[in-house]
Write an enzyme that holds these catalytic residues in place. Structure first.
Site, mmCIF file in Angstrom:
data_model
loop_
_atom_site.group_PDB
_atom_site.id
_atom_site.type_symbol
_atom_site.label_atom_id
_atom_site.label_comp_id
_atom_site.label_asym_id
_atom_site.label_seq_id
_atom_site.Cartn_x
_atom_site.Cartn_y
_atom_site.Cartn_z
ATOM 1 N N ARG A 96 0.841 -1.201 0.000
ATOM 2 C CA ARG A 96 0.000 0.000 0.000
ATOM 3 C C ARG A 96 0.872 1.246 0.000
ATOM 4 O O ARG A 96 1.799 1.376 0.788
ATOM 5 C CB ARG A 96 -0.905 0.018 1.239
ATOM 6 C CG ARG A 96 -1.574 1.383 1.432
ATOM 7 C CD ARG A 96 -3.032 1.323 1.515
ATOM 8 N NE ARG A 96 -3.627 2.655 1.506
ATOM 9 C CZ ARG A 96 -4.590 3.027 2.303
ATOM 10 N NH1 ARG A 96 -5.087 2.184 3.181
ATOM 11 N NH2 ARG A 96 -5.088 4.236 2.223
ATOM 12 N N ARG A 105 -6.382 1.850 -3.818
ATOM 13 C CA ARG A 105 -5.526 1.163 -2.858
ATOM 14 C C ARG A 105 -5.501 -0.349 -3.097
ATOM 15 O O ARG A 105 -6.542 -0.947 -3.362
ATOM 16 C CB ARG A 105 -5.898 1.411 -1.408
ATOM 17 C CG ARG A 105 -7.124 2.145 -1.184
ATOM 18 C CD ARG A 105 -7.205 2.803 0.186
ATOM 19 N NE ARG A 105 -8.561 3.087 0.541
ATOM 20 C CZ ARG A 105 -9.314 4.031 -0.021
ATOM 21 N NH1 ARG A 105 -8.851 4.763 -0.991
ATOM 22 N NH2 ARG A 105 -10.532 4.230 0.372
ATOM 23 N N ASP A 108 -6.827 -1.799 2.092
ATOM 24 C CA ASP A 108 -7.175 -0.829 3.120
ATOM 25 C C ASP A 108 -7.748 -1.639 4.272
ATOM 26 O O ASP A 108 -8.630 -2.483 4.051
ATOM 27 C CB ASP A 108 -8.211 0.159 2.570
ATOM 28 C CG ASP A 108 -8.497 1.305 3.530
ATOM 29 O OD1 ASP A 108 -7.596 1.690 4.291
ATOM 30 O OD2 ASP A 108 -9.629 1.815 3.503
ATOM 31 N N ASP A 110 -9.326 -1.197 8.157
ATOM 32 C CA ASP A 110 -9.814 -0.267 9.176
ATOM 33 C C ASP A 110 -10.412 -1.018 10.353
ATOM 34 O O ASP A 110 -11.067 -2.050 10.172
ATOM 35 C CB ASP A 110 -10.914 0.639 8.608
ATOM 36 C CG ASP A 110 -10.409 1.608 7.559
ATOM 37 O OD1 ASP A 110 -9.287 2.117 7.725
ATOM 38 O OD2 ASP A 110 -11.142 1.848 6.584
#
Length: 180
Positions: A96, A105, A108, A110
């Site tokens: 990344r 991307r 990712d 989260d």
């Protein structure tokens, strides 16, 4: 300082349930999600559940390829900061590059929820501050636990999804539910 040490010590003494969102819109997206799951299992915590994989147009910056997204439930002994640090390392190891905000991307990752914790630091906010605005987050999240309560908004994931104004469709591409 003592309070932070007590918090860190408490977090490392027990296992915590965390909801993690994966997303990719570059390369072999399915393979990249698979690689991220393997790395998370090695470096962040045991994966207890995985949602189906959803395809969605890019949110916030629409002029890019669509995303594949998936939510995982993991069990971790890491405190929130250390968990985020490990997730960022996985992103970096997978290639990344952060060139533009909301840009394309490879991967990712989260943190959506960490138990029922409400937490804010310079580098991390839990629950994720935008999760209630994004259909591509709420759909796979509701698949795993629609009654999960948002600790700040005091609404279930099902209620948040019903109230979500996000116009972007999130379509399930394939089922990938593992209940370990």
């Amino acid at each position: 300082m003592l309070l932070k040490k007590l918090f860190t010590d408490f977090c490392s003494m027990s296992l915590h349930e965390c909801f993690i969102l994966l997303g990719s819109n570059m390369g072999d997206r399915s393979l990249l999600l698979e690689e991220a799951r393997m790395q998370i299992a090695k470096k962040a915590g045991a994966i207890r559940q995985t949602s189906g994989i959803y395809e969605t147009a890019a949110w916030g910056k629409e002029s890019q390829p669509s995303f594949l997204n998936q939510v995982l439930v993991i069990e971790t002994s890491l405190n929130p900061e250390l968990l985020m640090e490990n997730l960022l390392k996985i992103e970096n190891e997978m290639g990344r590059v952060r060139e533009e905000k909301m840009g394309p991307r490879i991967i990712d990752i989260d943190i959506l929820f960490y138990d029922d914790l409400v937490y804010k630091s310079n580098t991390l906010t839990i629950p994720h501050p935008l999760l209630h605005l994004r259909r591509f987050v709420l759909l796979p999240l509701s698949e795993l636990n629609s009654s999960k309560n948002h600790p700040l908004l005091q609404q279930s994931v099902a209620q948040l999804l019903a109230d979500c104004k996000d116009p972007l469709k999130a379509e399930k591409t394939k089922s990938f539910i593992h209940n370990h």
